[in-house]
Design a protein around this motif. Structure first.
Motif, mmCIF file in Angstrom:
data_model
loop_
_atom_site.group_PDB
_atom_site.id
_atom_site.type_symbol
_atom_site.label_atom_id
_atom_site.label_comp_id
_atom_site.label_asym_id
_atom_site.label_seq_id
_atom_site.Cartn_x
_atom_site.Cartn_y
_atom_site.Cartn_z
ATOM 1 N N ARG A 96 43.232 79.582 43.844
ATOM 2 C CA ARG A 96 42.441 80.382 44.777
ATOM 3 C C ARG A 96 41.107 79.760 45.233
ATOM 4 N NH1 ARG A 96 43.000 86.140 45.585
ATOM 5 N NH2 ARG A 96 41.414 86.716 47.080
ATOM 6 N N PRO A 97 40.274 79.240 44.338
ATOM 7 C CA PRO A 97 38.983 78.720 44.813
ATOM 8 C C PRO A 97 39.104 77.554 45.802
ATOM 9 C CG PRO A 97 39.016 78.872 42.411
ATOM 10 C CD PRO A 97 40.406 79.151 42.890
ATOM 11 N N TYR A 98 40.272 76.929 45.835
ATOM 12 C CA TYR A 98 40.454 75.748 46.680
ATOM 13 C C TYR A 98 41.277 76.036 47.932
ATOM 14 C CZ TYR A 98 38.694 73.841 42.395
ATOM 15 O OH TYR A 98 37.914 73.607 41.302
ATOM 16 N N VAL A 99 41.670 77.278 48.108
ATOM 17 C CA VAL A 99 42.439 77.661 49.293
ATOM 18 C C VAL A 99 41.461 77.946 50.433
ATOM 19 C CG1 VAL A 99 44.015 79.369 50.274
ATOM 20 C CG2 VAL A 99 44.335 78.591 47.912
ATOM 21 N N PRO A 100 41.585 77.216 51.526
ATOM 22 C CA PRO A 100 40.637 77.377 52.634
ATOM 23 C C PRO A 100 40.982 78.553 53.541
ATOM 24 C CG PRO A 100 42.219 75.687 53.172
ATOM 25 C CD PRO A 100 42.539 76.134 51.767
ATOM 26 N N PRO A 101 39.964 79.132 54.158
ATOM 27 C CA PRO A 101 40.237 80.164 55.166
ATOM 28 C C PRO A 101 40.688 79.499 56.466
ATOM 29 C CG PRO A 101 37.899 79.734 55.053
ATOM 30 C CD PRO A 101 38.534 78.902 53.978
ATOM 31 N N VAL A 102 41.036 80.296 57.450
ATOM 32 C CA VAL A 102 41.364 79.766 58.773
ATOM 33 C C VAL A 102 40.149 79.006 59.292
ATOM 34 C CG1 VAL A 102 41.913 80.401 61.156
ATOM 35 C CG2 VAL A 102 43.037 81.574 59.238
ATOM 36 N N THR A 103 40.393 77.873 59.897
ATOM 37 C CA THR A 103 39.321 77.023 60.402
ATOM 38 C C THR A 103 39.274 77.098 61.926
ATOM 39 O OG1 THR A 103 39.759 75.532 58.555
ATOM 40 C CG2 THR A 103 38.403 74.683 60.324
ATOM 41 N N GLU A 104 38.093 77.222 62.451
ATOM 42 C CA GLU A 104 37.885 77.254 63.902
ATOM 43 C C GLU A 104 37.386 75.892 64.377
ATOM 44 O OE1 GLU A 104 38.863 79.792 65.592
ATOM 45 O OE2 GLU A 104 39.182 81.117 63.879
ATOM 46 N N ILE A 105 37.608 75.593 65.633
ATOM 47 C CA ILE A 105 37.224 74.289 66.174
ATOM 48 C C ILE A 105 35.715 74.060 66.084
ATOM 49 C CG2 ILE A 105 37.054 75.010 68.584
ATOM 50 C CD1 ILE A 105 38.294 71.641 67.117
ATOM 51 N N GLU A 106 34.946 75.122 66.186
ATOM 52 C CA GLU A 106 33.488 74.990 66.113
ATOM 53 C C GLU A 106 33.023 74.471 64.757
ATOM 54 O OE1 GLU A 106 35.021 77.973 66.981
ATOM 55 O OE2 GLU A 106 34.817 77.667 69.133
ATOM 56 N N GLN A 107 33.896 74.537 63.771
ATOM 57 C CA GLN A 107 33.534 74.098 62.425
ATOM 58 C C GLN A 107 33.778 72.603 62.191
ATOM 59 O OE1 GLN A 107 36.067 77.519 60.828
ATOM 60 N NE2 GLN A 107 34.618 77.160 59.157
ATOM 61 N N ARG A 108 34.469 71.945 63.113
ATOM 62 C CA ARG A 108 34.881 70.558 62.871
ATOM 63 C C ARG A 108 33.715 69.653 62.496
ATOM 64 N NH1 ARG A 108 38.946 66.518 65.662
ATOM 65 N NH2 ARG A 108 39.280 68.146 67.162
ATOM 66 N N GLU A 109 32.687 69.615 63.314
ATOM 67 C CA GLU A 109 31.567 68.693 63.045
ATOM 68 C C GLU A 109 30.864 69.028 61.737
ATOM 69 O OE1 GLU A 109 31.081 65.813 64.547
ATOM 70 O OE2 GLU A 109 32.844 66.384 65.724
#
Length: 186
Positions: A96-109
């Motif tokens: 669980r602690p290593y499972v990522p949430p959904v990622t948005e493009i704004e987060q890339r950088e």
């Protein structure tokens, strides 16, 4: 593998992954045609995985004794790789602690910057350890149990490449992205 070689391979594994992810289109960064983690989620997962390693590498050695003394010599890179592959083959998944949430493009950088920071911190921290200390202390791994510090570093190198390889396999040159997406949807 000596400390300097570990540092070089850490640098290369982090750099190879971030270069690949940085060159993906926005769409490829946030979507996965197989319903698995997107490239962005895999990047987030690798950051989450590197943070506790960095935290442990920077703890006073005295506190690391809490995890006990290694009962055996450090295994090789290949042995750690093979043990991890077998655990995955047997159905193990990220905890669980290593499972990522959904990622948005704004987060890339931001994520790429954090990944690079984790890389630099890890490489610098390894340089503060004596060669013999890498085999003298052990740390817990959620799937592999207790690993020596050297083994944790081997794992980190392989783990980065494992996720890079997963993403590279999705980039099927014989099938352009729209064709792959259409295959999944319909």
């Amino acid at each position: 593998m000596q400390q300097s070689e570990i540092q070089q391979l850490l640098d290369k594994s982090f750099t190879d992954f971030s270069t690949f992810v940085g060159e993906l289109s926005d769409h490829r960064f946030i979507v996965s045609p197989e319903g698995k983690w997107s490239a962005g989620q895999q990047l987030d997962h690798l950051i989450r995985s590197a943070k506790p390693v960095n935290k442990a590498l920077n703890m006073p050695r005295f506190f690391l004794r809490w995890f006990g003394k290694p009962a055996r010599a450090s295994r090789s890179f290949e042995e750690i790789r093979d043990v991890y592959r077998q655990v995955l083959k047997n159905g193990a998944v990220s905890t669980r602690p290593y499972v990522p949430p959904v990622t948005e493009i704004e987060q890339r950088e931001t994520l790429l910057k954090q990944f690079n920071q984790q890389k630099n911190k890890m490489i610098g921290s390894v340089g503060n350890w004596q060669e013999s200390e890498l085999d003298r202390y052990q740390l817990p791994h959620p799937l592999l149990g207790k690993l020596t510090t050297r083994e944790i570093l081997y794992f980190t190198i392989y783990h980065n490449y494992h996720h890079l390889h997963t993403l590279q396999l999705r980039e099927k040159p014989e099938q352009p992205w729209p064709t792959q997406l259409e295959r999944v949807i319909f």
